[in-house]
Design a protein around this motif. Sequence first.
Motif, PDB file in Angstrom:
ATOM      1  N   PRO A 285       0.798  -1.232   0.000  1.00 24.22           N
ATOM      2  CA  PRO A 285       0.000   0.000   0.000  1.00 24.22           C
ATOM      3  C   PRO A 285       0.825   1.274   0.000  1.00 24.22           C
ATOM      4  N   GLN A 286       1.995   1.261   0.667  1.00 23.52           N
ATOM      5  CA  GLN A 286       2.799   2.474   0.731  1.00 23.52           C
ATOM      6  C   GLN A 286       3.234   2.942  -0.660  1.00 23.52           C
ATOM      7  N   ARG A 287       3.481   1.996  -1.550  1.00 22.61           N
ATOM      8  CA  ARG A 287       3.891   2.343  -2.911  1.00 22.61           C
ATOM      9  C   ARG A 287       2.718   2.430  -3.864  1.00 22.61           C
ATOM     10  N   ASP A 288       1.788   1.479  -3.757  1.00 25.04           N
ATOM     11  CA  ASP A 288       0.769   1.325  -4.795  1.00 25.04           C
ATOM     12  C   ASP A 288      -0.463   2.209  -4.610  1.00 25.04           C
ATOM     13  N   MET A 289      -0.805   2.592  -3.381  1.00 23.62           N
ATOM     14  CA  MET A 289      -1.990   3.422  -3.187  1.00 23.62           C
ATOM     15  C   MET A 289      -1.877   4.778  -3.884  1.00 23.62           C
ATOM     16  N   PRO A 290      -0.768   5.534  -3.702  1.00 26.62           N
ATOM     17  CA  PRO A 290      -0.660   6.808  -4.427  1.00 26.62           C
ATOM     18  C   PRO A 290      -0.716   6.627  -5.939  1.00 26.62           C
ATOM     19  N   ARG A 291      -0.083   5.582  -6.448  1.00 28.69           N
ATOM     20  CA  ARG A 291      -0.091   5.344  -7.896  1.00 28.69           C
ATOM     21  C   ARG A 291      -1.512   5.088  -8.396  1.00 28.69           C
ATOM     22  N   GLY A 292      -2.226   4.234  -7.692  1.00 30.71           N
ATOM     23  CA  GLY A 292      -3.579   3.901  -8.129  1.00 30.71           C
ATOM     24  C   GLY A 292      -4.517   5.093  -8.072  1.00 30.71           C
ATOM     25  N   ILE A 293      -4.429   5.886  -7.008  1.00 34.99           N
ATOM     26  CA  ILE A 293      -5.312   7.035  -6.829  1.00 34.99           C
ATOM     27  C   ILE A 293      -5.068   8.087  -7.905  1.00 34.99           C
ATOM     28  N   LEU A 294      -3.813   8.479  -8.071  1.00 38.72           N
ATOM     29  CA  LEU A 294      -3.496   9.578  -8.989  1.00 38.72           C
ATOM     30  C   LEU A 294      -3.633   9.167 -10.449  1.00 38.72           C
ATOM     31  N   ALA A 295      -3.197   7.960 -10.785  1.00 32.17           N
ATOM     32  CA  ALA A 295      -3.271   7.523 -12.189  1.00 32.17           C
ATOM     33  C   ALA A 295      -4.714   7.432 -12.663  1.00 32.17           C
ATOM     34  N   SER A 296      -5.577   6.854 -11.860  1.00 24.81           N
ATOM     35  CA  SER A 296      -6.979   6.708 -12.269  1.00 24.81           C
ATOM     36  C   SER A 296      -7.649   8.069 -12.443  1.00 24.81           C
ATOM     37  N   LEU A 297      -7.334   9.023 -11.591  1.00 24.28           N
ATOM     38  CA  LEU A 297      -7.938  10.350 -11.688  1.00 24.28           C
ATOM     39  C   LEU A 297      -7.518  11.068 -12.964  1.00 24.28           C
ATOM     40  N   PHE A 298      -6.232  11.048 -13.275  1.00 24.98           N
ATOM     41  CA  PHE A 298      -5.748  11.767 -14.458  1.00 24.98           C
ATOM     42  C   PHE A 298      -6.258  11.143 -15.753  1.00 24.98           C
ATOM     43  N   ILE A 299      -6.302   9.826 -15.813  1.00 23.74           N
ATOM     44  CA  ILE A 299      -6.803   9.147 -17.014  1.00 23.74           C
ATOM     45  C   ILE A 299      -8.252   9.541 -17.266  1.00 23.74           C
ATOM     46  N   CYS A 300      -9.045   9.520 -16.235  1.00 21.58           N
ATOM     47  CA  CYS A 300     -10.477   9.767 -16.394  1.00 21.58           C
ATOM     48  C   CYS A 300     -10.803  11.224 -16.706  1.00 21.58           C
ATOM     49  N   THR A 301     -10.039  12.153 -16.150  1.00 20.71           N
ATOM     50  CA  THR A 301     -10.294  13.559 -16.439  1.00 20.71           C
ATOM     51  C   THR A 301     -10.126  13.842 -17.930  1.00 20.71           C
ATOM     52  N   ALA A 302      -9.064  13.322 -18.513  1.00 17.93           N
ATOM     53  CA  ALA A 302      -8.824  13.532 -19.944  1.00 17.93           C
ATOM     54  C   ALA A 302      -9.953  12.940 -20.782  1.00 17.93           C
ATOM     55  N   LEU A 303     -10.408  11.746 -20.429  1.00 17.00           N
ATOM     56  CA  LEU A 303     -11.487  11.106 -21.186  1.00 17.00           C
ATOM     57  C   LEU A 303     -12.799  11.878 -21.032  1.00 17.00           C
ATOM     58  N   TYR A 304     -13.068  12.382 -19.850  1.00 15.84           N
ATOM     59  CA  TYR A 304     -14.315  13.120 -19.613  1.00 15.84           C
ATOM     60  C   TYR A 304     -14.411  14.374 -20.460  1.00 15.84           C
ATOM     61  N   VAL A 305     -13.333  15.143 -20.479  1.00 14.96           N
ATOM     62  CA  VAL A 305     -13.340  16.382 -21.246  1.00 14.96           C
ATOM     63  C   VAL A 305     -13.567  16.078 -22.725  1.00 14.96           C
ATOM     64  N   ALA A 306     -12.879  15.062 -23.240  1.00 12.08           N
ATOM     65  CA  ALA A 306     -13.013  14.705 -24.660  1.00 12.08           C
ATOM     66  C   ALA A 306     -14.439  14.270 -24.984  1.00 12.08           C
ATOM     67  N   VAL A 307     -15.022  13.427 -24.144  1.00 16.53           N
ATOM     68  CA  VAL A 307     -16.375  12.929 -24.403  1.00 16.53           C
ATOM     69  C   VAL A 307     -17.401  14.059 -24.350  1.00 16.53           C
ATOM     70  N   SER A 308     -17.310  14.932 -23.360  1.00 17.81           N
ATOM     71  CA  SER A 308     -18.291  16.008 -23.246  1.00 17.81           C
ATOM     72  C   SER A 308     -18.221  16.953 -24.438  1.00 17.81           C
ATOM     73  N   LEU A 309     -17.029  17.205 -24.946  1.00 17.32           N
ATOM     74  CA  LEU A 309     -16.888  18.064 -26.127  1.00 17.32           C
ATOM     75  C   LEU A 309     -17.497  17.405 -27.361  1.00 17.32           C
ATOM     76  N   VAL A 310     -17.276  16.110 -27.511  1.00 18.77           N
ATOM     77  CA  VAL A 310     -17.805  15.401 -28.675  1.00 18.77           C
ATOM     78  C   VAL A 310     -19.332  15.335 -28.619  1.00 18.77           C
ATOM     79  N   VAL A 311     -19.898  14.991 -27.483  1.00 16.91           N
ATOM     80  CA  VAL A 311     -21.344  14.822 -27.388  1.00 16.91           C
ATOM     81  C   VAL A 311     -22.078  16.142 -27.595  1.00 16.91           C
TER      82      VAL A 311
END
Length: 503
Positions: A285-311
């Motif tokens: 957890p000491q290594r993997d929790m920060p990676r999982g939290i931050l990576a998932s957030l950044f990936i999804c933000t980029a996808l959200y902006v792209a989808v909302s613009l397209v729709v």
Amino acid sequence: MTAQQDTPPSRDGLFRTKTVEQSIRDTEEPEHALRKSLSALDLTVFGVGVIIGTGIFVLTGKVAKETAGPATAIAFVVAGIVCALAALCYAEFASTVPVAGSAYTFAYASLGELVAWIIGWDLVLEFALGTAVVAVGWSGYVRSLMDNFGWNLPGVLSGTDVAKGFGFDILAFALVLVLTAVLVLGMKLSARVTSVVVAIKVAVVLIVIIAGLFFVKAANYTPFIPEAQPQPAGSGLTAPLVQLMSGYAPTNFGVLGIFTAASVVFFAFIGFDVVATAAEETKLPQRDMPRGILASLFICTALYVAVSLVVTGMEHYSELSVEAPLADAFKAVGHPVYAGLISFGAAVGLTTVCLILLLGQTRVFFAMSRDGLLPRFFSRTHPRFRTPYRPTILLGVIIAVVAGFTSINELATLVNIGTLFAFVVVALGVLVLRRTRPELPRAFRTPWVPLIPALSVAASLWLMINLPVETWLRFAGWMILGVILYFVYGRRHSRLNKPADRP
């Protein structure tokens, strides 16, 4: 650590704390221990799996049509920034206190028992209603998919016949019960199911972005920020608290409409905080929790902006569907095949959101019961699967019933205020623990303290006051009930009353 450091600063009063060391020792009790089986990839998949869900598949159409227009993309950016500030605080806590419970456990170690109870009670509401909202959204997409094949559920079983005196969403009810069974059977099974479903869901999102680009019309972006429109005071999303406090008439659209939309689409980002609830079941957890939290957030933000613009580029915001905006946008441009594929992907994808929100709630409930603030009966893990099966079954049945009888409009904003409140508590907790326990080993440290936590608190409070007054009143009612339960039961049965109690 010295003996003094391992003793709570106070075992009396409302703000007695439970040390990090004690929290970690409690995870080693055989009858109350969870199995460690998750990696950084599993956590990232969990995060993406729960973040990409109702917010993009369901709420996008609602906020674009009623609140922000094409500027919904900006609302996603605003909400993403707020979440990024909070994510940095969550990452520090999750790597320092790798124990189930997320913000509840973090608050117990830093701000004291009463605050921990309040935030735990808040999280129980947040995840329960979040699960119900997602289940209702999933049901809407499944019905849309069934319509493509000419299959129609009776209105009385699809939650649409409320006007006739009764409406029960049988699909939402059944989904929650099935996922409850999956969680009882174990985290590794949950992780495998989630990985497959997330792959399908991300593929659908990419299809929306790539295929939708061919149908974008520049005229649909005009105006990008629609002119503000005064609305009757007290009308749902059109009555944000900040406007009432400032003396202005409530409005839709305009610049204030973007912030109102951000406070609603914020629901789309609920997920990385759920990742933190799985800290106790993570191998490193000491290594993997920060990676999982931050990576998932950044990936999804980029996808959200792209989808909302397209729709919003495919179909004018005023014509967007509220129940299934992505699928219906393709239907509007004459491509029902894409619409069917999106409905399938959304229906499959929303199952992971429901699964992981339910996971988060059961872990918070489990952590609170292990501390004695809720009955210890619920802190026993299954002898074979090592999962908290008792609270999982109880909460799963209750949420299934709630999902069967409620709608998205009644629940989404209440989930948001609960999450934002948790963000405030976690950010304050980072500041307090930095001062009271500076010697604690921290695998990940929030940068620029105290600036980042202070900005996180300010940004979260700003979005909170942009929520409807009705949401605040309901939230206050739930909190008052929680405080009463704490003084009636939790305070008297807390394990801090009996520090030697280690059954």
